[in-house]
Structure formats: C-alpha cells, structure tokens
Design an enzyme around this catalytic site. Sequence first.
Site, mmCIF file in Angstrom:
data_model
loop_
_atom_site.group_PDB
_atom_site.id
_atom_site.type_symbol
_atom_site.label_atom_id
_atom_site.label_comp_id
_atom_site.label_asym_id
_atom_site.label_seq_id
_atom_site.Cartn_x
_atom_site.Cartn_y
_atom_site.Cartn_z
ATOM 1 C CB SER A 1 -0.965 0.021 1.190
ATOM 2 O OG SER A 1 -0.284 -0.201 2.397
ATOM 3 C CG HIS B 1 -0.881 -5.242 1.993
ATOM 4 N ND1 HIS B 1 -0.269 -5.134 3.205
ATOM 5 C CD2 HIS B 1 -0.773 -4.002 1.431
ATOM 6 C CE1 HIS B 1 0.180 -3.900 3.379
ATOM 7 N NE2 HIS B 1 -0.119 -3.190 2.314
ATOM 8 C CG HIS C 1 6.447 -9.355 10.059
ATOM 9 N ND1 HIS C 1 7.346 -8.546 9.418
ATOM 10 C CD2 HIS C 1 5.275 -8.674 10.081
ATOM 11 C CE1 HIS C 1 6.752 -7.419 9.098
ATOM 12 N NE2 HIS C 1 5.492 -7.471 9.472
ATOM 13 N NE ARG D 1 2.557 -3.500 13.235
ATOM 14 C CZ ARG D 1 2.473 -3.769 11.939
ATOM 15 N NH1 ARG D 1 1.964 -2.865 11.119
ATOM 16 N NH2 ARG D 1 2.885 -4.916 11.454
ATOM 17 C CG ASP E 1 -2.870 -8.726 10.043
ATOM 18 O OD1 ASP E 1 -3.401 -7.625 10.229
ATOM 19 O OD2 ASP E 1 -2.166 -8.985 9.057
HETATM 20 N N1 CMX Z 1 2.229 -20.683 9.559
HETATM 21 C C1 CMX Z 1 2.784 -21.677 8.834
HETATM 22 N N2 CMX Z 1 3.894 -21.552 8.109
HETATM 23 C C2 CMX Z 1 4.507 -20.365 8.149
HETATM 24 C C3 CMX Z 1 4.018 -19.297 8.901
HETATM 25 C C4 CMX Z 1 2.821 -19.474 9.626
HETATM 26 N N3 CMX Z 1 2.254 -18.507 10.324
HETATM 27 N N4 CMX Z 1 4.843 -18.236 8.730
HETATM 28 C C5 CMX Z 1 5.806 -18.638 7.890
HETATM 29 N N5 CMX Z 1 5.597 -19.935 7.530
HETATM 30 C C6 CMX Z 1 6.357 -20.715 6.565
HETATM 31 C C7 CMX Z 1 6.266 -20.049 5.209
HETATM 32 O O1 CMX Z 1 5.048 -20.398 4.566
HETATM 33 C C8 CMX Z 1 7.458 -20.580 4.503
HETATM 34 O O2 CMX Z 1 7.179 -21.899 4.081
HETATM 35 P P1 CMX Z 1 7.773 -22.474 2.685
HETATM 36 O O3 CMX Z 1 9.243 -22.468 2.892
HETATM 37 O O4 CMX Z 1 7.153 -23.816 2.614
HETATM 38 O O5 CMX Z 1 7.317 -21.519 1.628
HETATM 39 C C9 CMX Z 1 8.488 -20.637 5.635
HETATM 40 O O6 CMX Z 1 7.723 -20.668 6.863
HETATM 41 C C10 CMX Z 1 9.443 -19.478 5.671
HETATM 42 O O7 CMX Z 1 8.684 -18.260 5.677
HETATM 43 P P2 CMX Z 1 9.273 -16.915 6.344
HETATM 44 O O8 CMX Z 1 10.501 -16.541 5.579
HETATM 45 O O9 CMX Z 1 9.381 -17.074 7.801
HETATM 46 O O10 CMX Z 1 8.110 -15.905 6.088
HETATM 47 P P3 CMX Z 1 7.820 -15.032 4.768
HETATM 48 O O11 CMX Z 1 8.625 -13.790 4.879
HETATM 49 O O12 CMX Z 1 7.956 -15.841 3.540
HETATM 50 O O13 CMX Z 1 6.285 -14.716 4.929
HETATM 51 C C11 CMX Z 1 4.292 -14.139 6.131
HETATM 52 C C12 CMX Z 1 5.800 -13.859 5.941
HETATM 53 C C13 CMX Z 1 3.721 -13.106 7.090
HETATM 54 C C14 CMX Z 1 3.559 -14.013 4.785
HETATM 55 C C15 CMX Z 1 4.157 -15.571 6.714
HETATM 56 O O14 CMX Z 1 4.765 -15.630 7.966
HETATM 57 C C16 CMX Z 1 2.715 -16.033 6.777
HETATM 58 O O15 CMX Z 1 2.181 -16.556 5.802
HETATM 59 N N6 CMX Z 1 2.044 -15.832 7.958
HETATM 60 C C17 CMX Z 1 0.668 -16.154 8.107
HETATM 61 C C18 CMX Z 1 -0.230 -15.119 7.404
HETATM 62 C C19 CMX Z 1 -0.188 -13.777 8.099
HETATM 63 O O16 CMX Z 1 -0.235 -13.685 9.304
HETATM 64 N N7 CMX Z 1 -0.135 -12.691 7.319
HETATM 65 C C20 CMX Z 1 -0.142 -11.342 7.891
HETATM 66 C C21 CMX Z 1 1.133 -10.582 7.667
HETATM 67 C C22 CMX Z 1 1.023 -9.237 8.329
HETATM 68 C C23 CMX Z 1 2.048 -8.241 7.892
HETATM 69 O O17 CMX Z 1 2.825 -8.509 6.951
HETATM 70 O O18 CMX Z 1 2.053 -7.164 8.480
#
Ligand code: CMX
Length: 436
Positions: A242, A272, A318, A327, A373
Amino acid sequence: MILHEKIAAQLPDWRARVTKLVKEQGNIVLDKVTIGQVYGGMRDIKSMVTDVSFVDPATGIKFRGMAIPEVLKKLPKPRGGKIPYVGGLYYLLLVGEVPTREQAEEVEAEWAKRADVPDYVFKMLKAMPKDTHPMVLFSQAVLALQSQSVFAKRYNEGMKKDVYWEPALEDALNLTAKLPVIAAFIYRMKYFGETKKPKYNPRQDYGMNFSRMMGVSDRKGYAELSRLYFILHSDHESGNVSAHATHLVGSALSDAYYAFSAGLNGLAGPLHGLANQECLGWLISVRDRFGGVPSREDLYKFAWDTLNGGKVIPGYGHAVLRVTDPRFAAQMEFAKARFPEDTLLRLADLVYDVVPTVLKEQGKAKNPAPNVDAISGTLQYYYGVREFDFYTVLFGVGRALGVTANLVWARALGQPIERPKSLTTAMLEEAAKAAA
Ligand code: CMX
C-alpha cells in the site's frame, strides 16, 4: 497552519542535507541485487528512502525513531482518554516531533474544518451494486474526490517544484479528514442499509467522530480502539504494497487522491490488508470447534492439524520482524485492560502461548511470533464490528496517515519519478552463466 509552518521551517536544512549526500556520496554502494531478489519481489533490496518510519527487525516499527510504547506514552491524549489523539500522531509523522496538546488539537481542528464530503460521492456509492466489496467503494470514493485536488489545480496553473509540497499537504489534510466519514458511511450503508450522510462533529476528535458515525454501542470504548487502530496501522516503512503503490503513483506527480486510491487497491489484496480477517476467522473456527477456549493440548493438536493440512497459521510470522510485533503487544494490552474475560481474547492469548512453540517445532517460519493481524480483528469483534470484509477499510483509514505524510515529504524533497530497470529471463540466465 501549524503543520505548514513546522515543515517549512525544516525544509532548508533537509534539502541541503539531501543535496549534499546525493552530490558528494551518490556513488556509494548500499546493496547488491541477486537474481533471486529480481525474481523474488525485490525482497529486502535497500532501494527506497523514508524518514517517517522504520521497521527494526529486533524491535518492530518505529515512527520517527520512536517505538510503539513510547509513541503511545508520549503523544497527547484527549481528556479522559488513555489512547493518544490521531491528530498528534499525524503531527509526529509529518513534522518529526512530539506535539504539545495544543498542536495535536490544532491538527484535529484542521480535520474538522475539512471533513465535509460532497454529496456526489455518496450518490455514487449508493448507486453501486449491493455486493460491491467495501474496499472497492472506499477506493472509488477516494478517486471520486480527485476533482478537489489542490495539487492538481495548482499544477495545471503552473507552480514551481519547490512548492509542490504545499498543495500536497493541503490534499493530505483534506483527504485524511474525509476518510472516517466515507468509511463510516460505507459501513452503515453496506451492512445496515442506512444512507444518511454522517456528520463530523468539530467538538469531537477523529477517533470519537469515527466511533459515533459507525454507530457502535460503546462509543467511548470504540473511540479509544479506533485511535489505537489508526495509529498502529498508519505506517510500516515504504516497501509494503500500500505504501509503495501510493509512493509510485505519486512519483508521477499524480495527486494524493490518485495515489492513495492505488494504495488502497493494493491493500485489498489477500497477502496484505486482508490477512486480519483470516486471523479472526481462524480463531473463530477454533472457538466453534471446541465450544469455547480449548485446553492447551487440544489447541496444540489443532495448530498442528492446520499446518499438516498445508495451511499457514494466520497472524503468525513476518517478512521483516523477528520478535513479537509491538503492534500485537499494544492491542493485547489494550484488550486485557478492558475485557480480560472475553472468550476470543482468552483464546487469542492461549494461541499466543501455544502457536510459537508449534511453529518452532515445525522449524520453517523465520519468526514464530505473532504479527499485528493476530489480534486486531478480535478487538473489532468485541465492540460489535463483526463484518470481516470491512476490516481492510479500517486498515486503509489508518494507512492513509503514513502514506500521505510520505507523499508530502517526497514532494518536499523532490523525489523523482520511479523507474527501475527490467531485464528478460534470458538476460538473467546469461548473467548467471557469466558468473559461473
Ligand atoms: N504458519 C505456517 N507456516 C509459516 C508461517 C505461519 N504462520 N509463517 C511462515 N511460515 C512458513 C512459510 O510459509 C514458509 O514456508 P515455505 O518455505 O514452505 O514456503 C516458511 O515458513 C518461511 O517463511 P518466512 O521466511 O518465515 O516468512 P515469509 O517472509 O515468507 O512470509 C508471512 C511472511 C507473514 C507471509 C508468513 O509468515 C505467513 O504466511 N504468515 C501467516 C499469514 C499472516 O499472518 N499474514 C499477515 C502478515 C502481516 C504483515 O505482513 O504485516
């Protein structure tokens, strides 16, 4: 106007500082770029500048160098309230200093003067099909206001580059003033069929106005939550979708209305702003499965079942942060002080205890701690705002504060149009071959 005066006073020094840096040290290398990053969403490439906020992986977001607990402690609060004025936060983002109570109230008064939304915007919203997503309505309303842009008008009349920031500030204030009115109208229209134009009361602050216009029953409590929510969601550096979309569109000298509408369209994406509703959905699925708060063992198993089902646990992990999101902590503290016995809150607290352990055992997530979140929807739910698809609109009202503050400074410091270079896959393959 106080914001104008304060920014104008700082500008000569800022401009000299930036000009010197770019002129004398413009060739200093900051980062290297890998093929993985070029194909991987430009993750982590140090290529943007903002002085409004910074995400420290070890401590979380800092607004103008101040961590969340400090922001919440030091910003002036409305009498009888525990959460600061949103106007004070906007002052901090724009000016870089903690305002006095009077200065924060001055921003609130500016908003009150500018909050009136022209009738044609409501007419347009009313004409949209009933199943239109609230984010579409919100983004459309922002875009519809573009005809009011002071920047666009002054630009067309001809203005010098060094004063671009002045009409940009006017637009920023006019736009942010109108957002609570538009958001509340969309809420009442979409879910309750009410189409009366909401009225902004100049004797109330931004948070209280929003609470009243939303029509929730605990006005005072929801006003406090709204202040907290808007402050916490205001800014998160410049690289998130955003903020970056707003900055990119603004870099073409499109005004704040064009730019922020684009930012909102990015915020609407499931990766997002939409994540907060998924978190609440997951918590509710746990509550419904167990008929309340489960035992630690049952929750542990449920979390593993989610992971084994190939799903992520929403609200945890994250991209940048490596600790509990401050937060999240601020919202948890807010809720525990006000409704500690609420079922969903107790559940969210238990999840906070159990899920990081599960994610650590799984060993994939780089950060097993909660993000913003994991709890924000729970708080809205408590106050009766239970229409999940509206939550991203709330995020948008808050996010406007950060991205418009950035837009004003981008114009003030003469940031140019963005134009990164593209390569073809064949070129990347060539580069890989050459490096082997
Ligand atoms: N549950 C299960 N698996 C998770 C996880 C979670 N909450 N968080 C990370 N992982 C997994 C990833 O899917 C990834 O798996 P693969 O290697 O199989 O693809 C692995 O752990 C490594 O990921 P990472 O480097 O730790 O995290 P990313 O930077 O790729 O992604 C995020 C960050 C937030 C998208 C991810 O942690 C996630 O999907 N969380 C759950 C959804 C969520 O809460 N989204 C809100 C984000 C809010 C914000 O950005 O402010």
